[in-house]
Design a protein around this motif. Sequence first.
Motif, PDB file in Angstrom:
ATOM      1  N   GLY A 103       0.861  -1.298   0.097  1.00  0.00           N
ATOM      2  CA  GLY A 103      -0.087  -0.045  -0.051  1.00  0.00           C
ATOM      3  C   GLY A 103       0.857   1.061  -0.045  1.00  0.00           C
ATOM      4  N   GLN A 104       1.778   1.419   1.030  1.00  0.00           N
ATOM      5  CA  GLN A 104       2.782   2.768   1.029  1.00  0.00           C
ATOM      6  C   GLN A 104       1.875   3.931   1.085  1.00  0.00           C
ATOM      7  OE1 GLN A 104       6.042   2.439   1.710  1.00  0.00           O
ATOM      8  NE2 GLN A 104       5.730   0.232   1.395  1.00  0.00           N
ATOM      9  N   ASN A 105       0.707   4.060   2.228  1.00  0.00           N
ATOM     10  CA  ASN A 105       0.025   5.040   2.118  1.00  0.00           C
ATOM     11  C   ASN A 105      -0.212   5.614   3.644  1.00  0.00           C
ATOM     12  OD1 ASN A 105      -2.103   3.063   3.324  1.00  0.00           O
ATOM     13  ND2 ASN A 105      -2.787   2.560   1.131  1.00  0.00           N
ATOM     14  N   GLY A 106      -0.883   6.459   3.870  1.00  0.00           N
ATOM     15  CA  GLY A 106      -1.125   7.291   5.125  1.00  0.00           C
ATOM     16  C   GLY A 106      -2.295   8.034   5.000  1.00  0.00           C
ATOM     17  N   MET A 107      -2.851   8.396   6.145  1.00  0.00           N
ATOM     18  CA  MET A 107      -4.063   9.079   6.505  1.00  0.00           C
ATOM     19  C   MET A 107      -3.601  10.419   6.984  1.00  0.00           C
ATOM     20  SD  MET A 107      -7.436   9.472   5.913  1.00  0.00           S
ATOM     21  CE  MET A 107      -8.358   7.904   5.871  1.00  0.00           C
ATOM     22  N   ILE A 108      -4.245  11.544   6.500  1.00  0.00           N
ATOM     23  CA  ILE A 108      -3.982  12.949   7.157  1.00  0.00           C
ATOM     24  C   ILE A 108      -5.102  13.526   7.831  1.00  0.00           C
ATOM     25  CG2 ILE A 108      -3.426  15.545   6.762  1.00  0.00           C
ATOM     26  CD1 ILE A 108      -1.804  14.548   4.306  1.00  0.00           C
ATOM     27  N   GLY A 109      -4.767  13.848   9.110  1.00  0.00           N
ATOM     28  CA  GLY A 109      -5.922  14.560  10.117  1.00  0.00           C
ATOM     29  C   GLY A 109      -5.299  15.973  10.555  1.00  0.00           C
ATOM     30  N   TYR A 110      -6.186  16.897  10.891  1.00  0.00           N
ATOM     31  CA  TYR A 110      -5.737  18.147  11.325  1.00  0.00           C
ATOM     32  C   TYR A 110      -6.610  19.025  12.003  1.00  0.00           C
ATOM     33  CZ  TYR A 110      -8.197  18.698   6.816  1.00  0.00           C
ATOM     34  OH  TYR A 110      -8.813  18.668   5.421  1.00  0.00           O
ATOM     35  N   TRP A 111      -6.161  19.885  12.581  1.00  0.00           N
ATOM     36  CA  TRP A 111      -7.224  20.750  13.433  1.00  0.00           C
ATOM     37  C   TRP A 111      -6.321  22.325  13.528  1.00  0.00           C
ATOM     38  CZ3 TRP A 111      -5.949  23.321  17.889  1.00  0.00           C
ATOM     39  CH2 TRP A 111      -4.494  22.678  18.594  1.00  0.00           C
ATOM     40  N   THR A 112      -7.330  23.312  13.422  1.00  0.00           N
ATOM     41  CA  THR A 112      -6.721  24.728  13.632  1.00  0.00           C
ATOM     42  C   THR A 112      -7.453  25.476  14.791  1.00  0.00           C
ATOM     43  OG1 THR A 112      -6.299  24.943  11.151  1.00  0.00           O
ATOM     44  CG2 THR A 112      -6.368  26.831  12.578  1.00  0.00           C
ATOM     45  N   GLY A 113      -6.710  26.033  15.690  1.00  0.00           N
ATOM     46  CA  GLY A 113      -7.391  26.929  16.564  1.00  0.00           C
ATOM     47  C   GLY A 113      -8.298  27.954  15.976  1.00  0.00           C
ATOM     48  N   ALA A 114      -9.241  28.233  16.642  1.00  0.00           N
ATOM     49  CA  ALA A 114     -10.427  29.074  16.068  1.00  0.00           C
ATOM     50  C   ALA A 114      -9.768  30.571  15.661  1.00  0.00           C
ATOM     51  CB  ALA A 114     -11.528  29.229  17.089  1.00  0.00           C
ATOM     52  N   VAL A 137       9.283  10.048   4.042  1.00  0.00           N
ATOM     53  CA  VAL A 137       8.382   8.921   4.550  1.00  0.00           C
ATOM     54  C   VAL A 137       8.335   7.925   3.259  1.00  0.00           C
ATOM     55  CG1 VAL A 137       6.558   8.068   5.582  1.00  0.00           C
ATOM     56  CG2 VAL A 137       7.331  10.129   6.238  1.00  0.00           C
ATOM     57  N   ARG A 138       8.486   8.523   2.153  1.00  0.00           N
ATOM     58  CA  ARG A 138       8.480   7.684   0.749  1.00  0.00           C
ATOM     59  C   ARG A 138       7.179   6.995   0.852  1.00  0.00           C
ATOM     60  NH1 ARG A 138      14.053   6.962   2.138  1.00  0.00           N
ATOM     61  NH2 ARG A 138      13.617   4.956   3.196  1.00  0.00           N
ATOM     62  N   LEU A 139       5.957   7.652   0.695  1.00  0.00           N
ATOM     63  CA  LEU A 139       4.483   7.041   0.717  1.00  0.00           C
ATOM     64  C   LEU A 139       4.142   7.285  -0.753  1.00  0.00           C
ATOM     65  CD1 LEU A 139       2.670   8.146   3.998  1.00  0.00           C
ATOM     66  CD2 LEU A 139       3.849   6.010   3.301  1.00  0.00           C
ATOM     67  N   HIS A 140       3.218   6.413  -1.197  1.00  0.00           N
ATOM     68  CA  HIS A 140       2.745   6.676  -2.380  1.00  0.00           C
ATOM     69  C   HIS A 140       1.328   7.158  -2.468  1.00  0.00           C
ATOM     70  CE1 HIS A 140       1.666   5.681  -6.515  1.00  0.00           C
ATOM     71  NE2 HIS A 140       0.422   5.025  -6.082  1.00  0.00           N
ATOM     72  N   ARG A 141       0.530   7.215  -1.356  1.00  0.00           N
ATOM     73  CA  ARG A 141      -0.976   7.625  -1.616  1.00  0.00           C
ATOM     74  C   ARG A 141      -0.947   8.410  -0.150  1.00  0.00           C
ATOM     75  NH1 ARG A 141      -6.155   6.426  -3.702  1.00  0.00           N
ATOM     76  NH2 ARG A 141      -7.454   6.156  -1.751  1.00  0.00           N
ATOM     77  N   LEU A 142      -1.793   9.395  -0.069  1.00  0.00           N
ATOM     78  CA  LEU A 142      -2.049  10.144   0.947  1.00  0.00           C
ATOM     79  C   LEU A 142      -3.428  10.004   1.078  1.00  0.00           C
ATOM     80  CD1 LEU A 142       0.142  13.023   1.497  1.00  0.00           C
ATOM     81  CD2 LEU A 142       0.402  10.817   2.588  1.00  0.00           C
ATOM     82  N   GLU A 143      -4.372   9.863   1.987  1.00  0.00           N
ATOM     83  CA  GLU A 143      -5.859  10.075   2.196  1.00  0.00           C
ATOM     84  C   GLU A 143      -6.318  10.816   3.274  1.00  0.00           C
ATOM     85  OE1 GLU A 143      -7.257   6.088   3.015  1.00  0.00           O
ATOM     86  OE2 GLU A 143      -6.745   5.269   1.044  1.00  0.00           O
ATOM     87  N   ALA A 144      -7.441  11.525   3.130  1.00  0.00           N
ATOM     88  CA  ALA A 144      -8.260  12.317   3.971  1.00  0.00           C
ATOM     89  C   ALA A 144      -9.348  12.209   4.041  1.00  0.00           C
ATOM     90  CB  ALA A 144      -7.774  13.899   3.898  1.00  0.00           C
ATOM     91  N   ALA A 145      -9.953  12.227   5.246  1.00  0.00           N
ATOM     92  CA  ALA A 145     -11.420  12.337   4.841  1.00  0.00           C
ATOM     93  C   ALA A 145     -12.197  13.386   5.919  1.00  0.00           C
ATOM     94  CB  ALA A 145     -12.005  10.983   5.777  1.00  0.00           C
ATOM     95  N   CYS A 146     -13.369  13.839   5.450  1.00  0.00           N
ATOM     96  CA  CYS A 146     -14.129  14.874   6.261  1.00  0.00           C
ATOM     97  C   CYS A 146     -15.557  14.777   5.981  1.00  0.00           C
ATOM     98  CB  CYS A 146     -13.600  16.135   5.695  1.00  0.00           C
ATOM     99  SG  CYS A 146     -14.036  16.998   4.199  1.00  0.00           S
ATOM    100  N   ILE A 147     -16.288  15.417   7.003  1.00  0.00           N
ATOM    101  CA  ILE A 147     -17.700  15.235   7.095  1.00  0.00           C
ATOM    102  C   ILE A 147     -18.164  16.298   5.641  1.00  0.00           C
ATOM    103  CG2 ILE A 147     -19.983  15.950   8.281  1.00  0.00           C
ATOM    104  CD1 ILE A 147     -18.084  15.539  10.857  1.00  0.00           C
ATOM    105  N   PRO A 148     -19.048  15.721   5.188  1.00  0.00           N
ATOM    106  CA  PRO A 148     -19.630  16.217   3.775  1.00  0.00           C
ATOM    107  C   PRO A 148     -20.047  17.966   3.979  1.00  0.00           C
ATOM    108  CG  PRO A 148     -20.650  14.155   3.838  1.00  0.00           C
ATOM    109  CD  PRO A 148     -19.957  14.422   5.062  1.00  0.00           C
ATOM    110  N   SER A 149     -20.473  18.253   4.969  1.00  0.00           N
ATOM    111  CA  SER A 149     -20.856  19.867   5.522  1.00  0.00           C
ATOM    112  C   SER A 149     -19.620  20.673   5.825  1.00  0.00           C
ATOM    113  CB  SER A 149     -21.934  19.554   6.757  1.00  0.00           C
ATOM    114  OG  SER A 149     -21.337  19.416   7.596  1.00  0.00           O
ATOM    115  N   ASN A 150     -18.316  19.946   6.105  1.00  0.00           N
ATOM    116  CA  ASN A 150     -17.196  20.695   6.261  1.00  0.00           C
ATOM    117  C   ASN A 150     -16.614  21.184   5.287  1.00  0.00           C
ATOM    118  OD1 ASN A 150     -14.663  21.792   7.584  1.00  0.00           O
ATOM    119  ND2 ASN A 150     -14.466  19.955   8.527  1.00  0.00           N
TER     120      ASN A 150
END
Length: 193
Positions: A103-114, A137-150
Amino acid sequence: MIALPFLKSNSLSLQGERLYLRAPQVSDYRAWASLRAQSRDFLTPWEPLWSDDDLERSAFRHRIRHYDDEAAAGTAHPFFLFHNSDSRLLGGITLGNIRRGVGQNGMIGYWTGAPYAGQGYMGEALRLLITHAFTKVRLHRLEAACIPSNERSIRLLEKAGFQREGLLRSYLKINGMWQDHLLFSLIEDDVRR
């Protein structure tokens, strides 16, 4: 899996124009707790429910140990965002769920202060993390998921070159409810083009 020495997350720093990314440390507790408390109403629609002790020092120490364990195992690279001019904490971003093998992949998550939302900081942090993920890191694929209303998150990902792949039904329990998420991906070849 043992992390390679140059990928050791607790000593890693990524430098940008207006901010830098650095692994979270126990000494970040006060700034983190203050920013999270100040941003609670802003963040809760997009995050799992906060535990009663979420902002306590002991819970933060546990969080740091977890970050360090994942970094040592090579399964995550957590970062806090700091402003270059005064080292003010702006938010956090993580390259997590790193999977090797075919796979060589990873998931990105994030938050920002208001106080720092909508000022382009997360876009810069995301660009730094993407470069790090594909080159160091030598990944091939990055993924991120978010709520449709975001809508802010959707714009951020699309501006960074991520492509929408589909809907993940009842994917994560956010703010106490199972929520659908849009799945986005970025392939290293997308960045090269």
